[in-house]
Design an enzyme around this catalytic site. Structure first.
Site, mmCIF file in Angstrom:
data_model
loop_
_atom_site.group_PDB
_atom_site.id
_atom_site.type_symbol
_atom_site.label_atom_id
_atom_site.label_comp_id
_atom_site.label_asym_id
_atom_site.label_seq_id
_atom_site.Cartn_x
_atom_site.Cartn_y
_atom_site.Cartn_z
ATOM 1 N N LYS A 50 0.703 -1.243 -0.100
ATOM 2 C CA LYS A 50 0.029 -0.098 0.062
ATOM 3 C C LYS A 50 0.837 1.361 -0.070
ATOM 4 O O LYS A 50 0.600 2.394 -0.758
ATOM 5 C CB LYS A 50 -1.017 0.025 1.150
ATOM 6 C CG LYS A 50 -1.926 1.201 1.426
ATOM 7 C CD LYS A 50 -2.688 1.367 0.189
ATOM 8 C CE LYS A 50 -3.171 2.881 0.173
ATOM 9 N NZ LYS A 50 -4.216 3.164 1.340
ATOM 10 N N LYS A 82 1.352 11.730 5.310
ATOM 11 C CA LYS A 82 1.446 10.610 6.158
ATOM 12 C C LYS A 82 2.162 9.332 5.283
ATOM 13 O O LYS A 82 2.845 8.808 5.663
ATOM 14 C CB LYS A 82 0.316 10.271 7.062
ATOM 15 C CG LYS A 82 0.492 9.070 7.939
ATOM 16 C CD LYS A 82 0.141 7.774 7.482
ATOM 17 C CE LYS A 82 -1.510 7.861 7.203
ATOM 18 N NZ LYS A 82 -2.493 6.573 6.740
#
Length: 292
Positions: A171, A239
């Site tokens: 991911k 992030k």
């Protein structure tokens, strides 16, 4: 898996839980701000006041949380998942976190006899609403197979990637590429505009060539209008860039393009764009061009 728990009802989690409800699953939900559960209740969900209460009621619980700190807090904190997880219960974390965080959660669940699967997703608000996410699972293979009916409701394709941590890593690689592409696209739109070209014509040209892709086609028109409704908030993209760069550090891999993209997203956060869509990084390139 007909009755499941769902922790976290942000942009993504809310859409995913709604799809489960609409496809016949009984769902008990929890969110840090409980009022966000009300829309789900109208669709037939039950509310629990803590993560522990959800796990106590449901044999299988999904989570979709904002970042590693939130993912760890929900598991290890007061009234958290670990207080009720036990043999025969399963926890499936679909949040985007780093591999270390995922491994810590896995170890915690296993210490209580529970089963764990990480299953971060590729996709944003619209794919979540349409049940068209790509699910990147790793961990307990048996739990993955049990979860497939739910995954088939929430996503268009599921991958099983082996041991815990591989889903998180995949991911982060995907989002690192996406964030780097968005920065290049933003700079291209700004360069076209500054050069006296029509940005819409640029979109048309790109859509007919080898680098045509759904992200440019979907985000481009609103970026030209400086309109950034949040499908995937910029603060979350930053992030993910940070976590991907940390993964690069672990592997002694130089990633100058990703590093530069991360700096642009950081600048976007400093400009107050953290809650806007990640395509608002376009404002960073516009801000830079206006100073030259």
């Amino acid at each position: 898996m007909e009755e499941v728990g769902f922790l976290g009802l942000g942009i993504m989690g809310k859409a995913m839980a709604i799809n489960l409800l609409r496809h016949g699953f009984k769902v008990t939900v929890w969110n840090r701000t409980l009022s966000k559960c009300n829309e789900l209740v109208e669709l037939g969900a039950s509310i629990a006041e803590t993560p522990a209460a959800v796990v106590k009621k449901c044999n299988s619980t999904f989570a979709m949380l904002s970042d590693p700190a939130a993912a760890l807090s929900v598991v290890f904190g007061k009234d958290g998942v670990l207080e009720e997880i036990c043999k025969g219960k399963s926890y499936i974390d679909m949040s985007t976190v780093d591999a270390e965080t995922s491994s810590r959660i896995s170890e915690g669940i296993a210490s209580k006899g529970g089963h764990f699967l990480e299953a971060p997703v590729s996709g944003s608000k619209k794919p979540a609403e349409d049940g068209q996410l790509v699910i990147l699972a790793a961990g307990d293979k048996g739990l993955y197979e049990e979860a497939l009916p739910a995954f088939d409701v929430m996503g268009k394709k599921s991958f099983f990637l082996g041991q815990v941590g591989n889903g998180a890593k995949m991911k982060l690689v995907v989002n690192m590429i996406m964030g780097s592409m968005m920065n290049a696209f933003s700079e291209g739109l700004s360069l076209a505009d500054k050069s006296g070209l029509n940005p819409q014509t640029l979109l048309d040209v790109l859509d007919l060539g080898a680098i045509a892709n759904p992200m440019f086609k979907m985000k481009g028109p609103s970026m030209i209008e400086s309109n950034y409704p949040p499908a995937f908030p910029l603060k979350h993209q930053q992030k993910d860039m940070r976590l991907a760069l940390a993964l690069g550090d672990e592997n002694a891999l130089s990633m100058p393009v990703a590093a530069a993209a991360n700096e642009a997203f950081k600048k976007g956060r400093s400009m107050g764009l953290g809650d806007a869509d990640f395509s608002a990084v376009h404002e960073v390139s516009k801000d830079s061009s206006s100073k030259n």
